[in-house]
Write a protein that holds these residues in place. Structure first.
Motif, PDB file in Angstrom:
ATOM      1  N   SER A 150      49.351  19.984  14.483  1.00 57.42           N
ATOM      2  CA  SER A 150      48.677  19.848  15.781  1.00 57.42           C
ATOM      3  C   SER A 150      47.748  21.030  15.989  1.00 57.42           C
ATOM      4  N   ASP A 151      46.668  20.798  16.735  1.00 55.67           N
ATOM      5  CA  ASP A 151      45.727  21.859  17.085  1.00 55.67           C
ATOM      6  C   ASP A 151      45.977  22.280  18.527  1.00 55.67           C
ATOM      7  N   VAL A 152      45.969  23.588  18.736  1.00 59.28           N
ATOM      8  CA  VAL A 152      46.258  24.151  20.051  1.00 59.28           C
ATOM      9  C   VAL A 152      45.051  24.932  20.550  1.00 59.28           C
ATOM     10  N   GLN A 153      44.626  24.618  21.771  1.00 62.68           N
ATOM     11  CA  GLN A 153      43.586  25.409  22.424  1.00 62.68           C
ATOM     12  C   GLN A 153      44.281  26.547  23.167  1.00 62.68           C
ATOM     13  N   VAL A 154      43.979  27.774  22.746  1.00 67.49           N
ATOM     14  CA  VAL A 154      44.668  28.937  23.296  1.00 67.49           C
ATOM     15  C   VAL A 154      44.143  29.261  24.692  1.00 67.49           C
ATOM     16  N   LEU A 155      45.025  29.749  25.533  1.00 64.96           N
ATOM     17  CA  LEU A 155      44.679  30.166  26.887  1.00 64.96           C
ATOM     18  C   LEU A 155      43.452  31.075  26.875  1.00 64.96           C
ATOM     19  N   GLY A 156      42.491  30.785  27.760  1.00 66.85           N
ATOM     20  CA  GLY A 156      41.297  31.608  27.857  1.00 66.85           C
ATOM     21  C   GLY A 156      40.086  31.032  27.170  1.00 66.85           C
ATOM     22  N   SER A 157      40.207  29.847  26.584  1.00 69.86           N
ATOM     23  CA  SER A 157      39.053  29.217  25.938  1.00 69.86           C
ATOM     24  C   SER A 157      38.020  28.827  26.983  1.00 69.86           C
ATOM     25  N   THR A 158      36.768  28.834  26.582  1.00 70.53           N
ATOM     26  CA  THR A 158      35.685  28.511  27.498  1.00 70.53           C
ATOM     27  C   THR A 158      35.854  27.111  28.085  1.00 70.53           C
ATOM     28  N   GLY A 159      35.690  27.000  29.397  1.00 68.38           N
ATOM     29  CA  GLY A 159      35.784  25.708  30.065  1.00 68.38           C
ATOM     30  C   GLY A 159      37.190  25.303  30.447  1.00 68.38           C
ATOM     31  N   SER A 160      38.189  26.083  30.011  1.00 70.30           N
ATOM     32  CA  SER A 160      39.571  25.762  30.345  1.00 70.30           C
ATOM     33  C   SER A 160      39.953  26.464  31.648  1.00 70.30           C
ATOM     34  N   VAL A 161      40.266  25.687  32.673  1.00 68.30           N
ATOM     35  CA  VAL A 161      40.651  26.228  33.973  1.00 68.30           C
ATOM     36  C   VAL A 161      42.061  25.739  34.299  1.00 68.30           C
ATOM     37  N   ILE A 162      42.918  26.645  34.737  1.00 65.80           N
ATOM     38  CA  ILE A 162      44.322  26.323  34.949  1.00 65.80           C
ATOM     39  C   ILE A 162      44.698  26.628  36.394  1.00 65.80           C
ATOM     40  N   PRO A 178      36.305  34.531  31.652  1.00 65.16           N
ATOM     41  CA  PRO A 178      35.197  35.118  32.405  1.00 65.16           C
ATOM     42  C   PRO A 178      33.886  34.407  32.084  1.00 65.16           C
ATOM     43  N   SER A 179      33.006  34.324  33.080  1.00 63.00           N
ATOM     44  CA  SER A 179      31.714  33.667  32.895  1.00 63.00           C
ATOM     45  C   SER A 179      30.593  34.574  33.366  1.00 63.00           C
ATOM     46  N   SER A 180      29.388  34.129  33.117  1.00 59.63           N
ATOM     47  CA  SER A 180      28.211  34.912  33.496  1.00 59.63           C
ATOM     48  C   SER A 180      28.041  35.004  35.011  1.00 59.63           C
ATOM     49  N   THR A 181      28.723  34.138  35.745  1.00 62.41           N
ATOM     50  CA  THR A 181      28.602  34.164  37.202  1.00 62.41           C
ATOM     51  C   THR A 181      29.547  35.176  37.845  1.00 62.41           C
ATOM     52  N   ASP A 182      30.455  35.759  37.047  1.00 66.14           N
ATOM     53  CA  ASP A 182      31.365  36.764  37.603  1.00 66.14           C
ATOM     54  C   ASP A 182      30.581  37.987  38.066  1.00 66.14           C
ATOM     55  N   ARG A 183      30.948  38.481  39.222  1.00 67.42           N
ATOM     56  CA  ARG A 183      30.274  39.670  39.740  1.00 67.42           C
ATOM     57  C   ARG A 183      30.823  40.952  39.129  1.00 67.42           C
ATOM     58  N   PRO A 187      37.526  43.049  31.052  1.00 65.36           N
ATOM     59  CA  PRO A 187      37.855  43.512  29.700  1.00 65.36           C
ATOM     60  C   PRO A 187      37.984  42.337  28.739  1.00 65.36           C
ATOM     61  N   ARG A 188      37.749  42.604  27.479  1.00 68.17           N
ATOM     62  CA  ARG A 188      37.868  41.561  26.455  1.00 68.17           C
ATOM     63  C   ARG A 188      39.280  40.973  26.465  1.00 68.17           C
ATOM     64  N   GLY A 189      39.351  39.653  26.421  1.00 60.41           N
ATOM     65  CA  GLY A 189      40.640  38.972  26.388  1.00 60.41           C
ATOM     66  C   GLY A 189      41.263  38.727  27.747  1.00 60.41           C
ATOM     67  N   SER A 190      40.610  39.168  28.826  1.00 59.67           N
ATOM     68  CA  SER A 190      41.164  38.974  30.160  1.00 59.67           C
ATOM     69  C   SER A 190      40.699  37.647  30.751  1.00 59.67           C
ATOM     70  N   LEU A 191      41.250  37.299  31.913  1.00 62.44           N
ATOM     71  CA  LEU A 191      40.921  36.056  32.597  1.00 62.44           C
ATOM     72  C   LEU A 191      40.403  36.377  34.000  1.00 62.44           C
ATOM     73  N   THR A 192      39.649  35.428  34.545  1.00 56.84           N
ATOM     74  CA  THR A 192      39.179  35.547  35.920  1.00 56.84           C
ATOM     75  C   THR A 192      40.086  34.734  36.843  1.00 56.84           C
ATOM     76  N   LEU A 193      40.605  35.382  37.861  1.00 60.75           N
ATOM     77  CA  LEU A 193      41.449  34.730  38.857  1.00 60.75           C
ATOM     78  C   LEU A 193      40.615  34.454  40.102  1.00 60.75           C
ATOM     79  N   SER A 194      40.664  33.213  40.585  1.00 56.33           N
ATOM     80  CA  SER A 194      39.921  32.840  41.794  1.00 56.33           C
ATOM     81  C   SER A 194      40.863  32.115  42.745  1.00 56.33           C
ATOM     82  N   PHE A 195      41.050  32.681  43.933  1.00 54.36           N
ATOM     83  CA  PHE A 195      41.892  32.019  44.920  1.00 54.36           C
ATOM     84  C   PHE A 195      41.184  30.789  45.480  1.00 54.36           C
ATOM     85  N   VAL A 196      41.972  29.762  45.798  1.00 50.19           N
ATOM     86  CA  VAL A 196      41.410  28.561  46.419  1.00 50.19           C
ATOM     87  C   VAL A 196      41.903  28.414  47.850  1.00 50.19           C
TER      88      VAL A 196
END
Length: 289
Positions: A150-162, A178-183, A187-196
């Motif tokens: 099986s192929d696994v998409q690892v956490l943090g891949s582009t376009g993957s939102v959880i 992280p994306s280009s729209t982040d203000r 750091p490399r390997g980190s994620l962007t957290l956005s409250f809803v």
């Protein structure tokens, strides 16, 4: 031995040495005879000190290399068994049906981030959109299945939102790469957290999966990471922050695929009520899309 005898022995040795040197310079056979006798006595010792023949040395070196490889393989297997034990006995997999697996290949995903190939597939009950975890927490999700792998998409891949819950209050949010729209720079390997929904993250808050319908593609309550920095409040409607994933994508070797359990009984009916503006199910559906 007294000093008189010591001096006589020393004088005798000096005289014998000078005599042998003189005989050698004069071409006498006495020195040759002495050297031959010395060789006969000291030869076996020299051969022992010089070591075994070259072919024996080569054979020993090859055997040594093989033994080292065997020891290294056994150590790797023992380490895998220890990590598997931690995975099976840990809180991450508690209450879940699972299939243990080993990572057999790793590559950069075309979608960005990292993808893994694991040694279990359809014949083991693995299906697309199954949650993949390590002993520490969320690793990713299954995106393709063959009979044996099986192929696994690892956490943090582009376009993957959880969809996630943050901190003790369980505030609803999403995490993604992280994306280009982040203000803020991440750091490399980190994620962007956005409250809803309104809320303020705190450094050290634990981030866990919100969960999806039937646990696909993400089961609920799996640790995703920890908040390491909170973005400045610039008047935006909801706050954002940086999350460090609990799993290192470069160090994943033993994983578990959580096999979704089919519900055998329907949920009890509940009285209809007005839904809030933002519900967990809405967040989950938006994140999983």
């Amino acid at each position: 031995m007294d000093q008189t005898h010591q001096r006589r022995l020393l004088v005798g040795l000096v005289i014998a040495t000078l005599a042998l040197l003189g005989a050698d310079l004069a071409g006498s056979g006495v020195a040759t005879t002495v050297r031959s006798a010395g060789g006969a006595v000291l030869g076996p010792v020299q051969r022992a000190l010089s070591g075994a023949p070259r072919d024996e040395i080569a054979a020993l070196e090859a055997e040594n290399v093989l033994l080292r490889a065997t020891v290294a393989d056994q150590q790797r297997r023992l380490a895998e068994q220890e990590r598997l034990g931690e995975l099976l006995d840990g809180a991450t997999t508690a209450g879940h049906r699972l299939v243990a697996a080993r990572v057999v290949a790793s590559d950069v995903s075309p979608l960005g981030g990292r993808s893994l190939t694991i040694d279990v597939g359809a014949r083991d009950g693995v299906t697309v959109d199954s949650t993949v975890v390590t002993a520490e927490g969320l690793a990713g999700r299954v995106v393709a299945v063959s009979p044996w792998t099986s192929d696994v998409q690892v956490l943090g891949s582009t376009g993957s939102v959880i969809g996630v819950r943050v901190g003790p209050a369980g505030t609803l949010a999403t995490v993604g790469s992280p994306s280009s729209t982040d203000r803020e720079a991440r750091p490399r390997g980190s994620l962007t957290l956005s409250f809803v929904q309104p809320g303020t993250p705190v450094v050290g808050d634990v981030v866990r999966t919100l969960g999806s319908v039937d646990g696909r593609p993400y089961a609920a309550g799996i640790v995703v990471g920890t908040v390491t920095a909170v973005d400045a409040d610039r008047g935006q409607l909801t706050r954002t922050a940086t999350v460090r994933p609990v799993v290192d994508p470069d160090a994943i070797d033993v994983v578990a695929v959580l096999v979704p359990q089919t519900r055998v009984a329907s949920r009890p009916e509940t009285p209809a009520q007005r839904a809030p503006a933002t519900t967990p199910s809405a967040v989950a559906k938006a994140a999983d899309s």
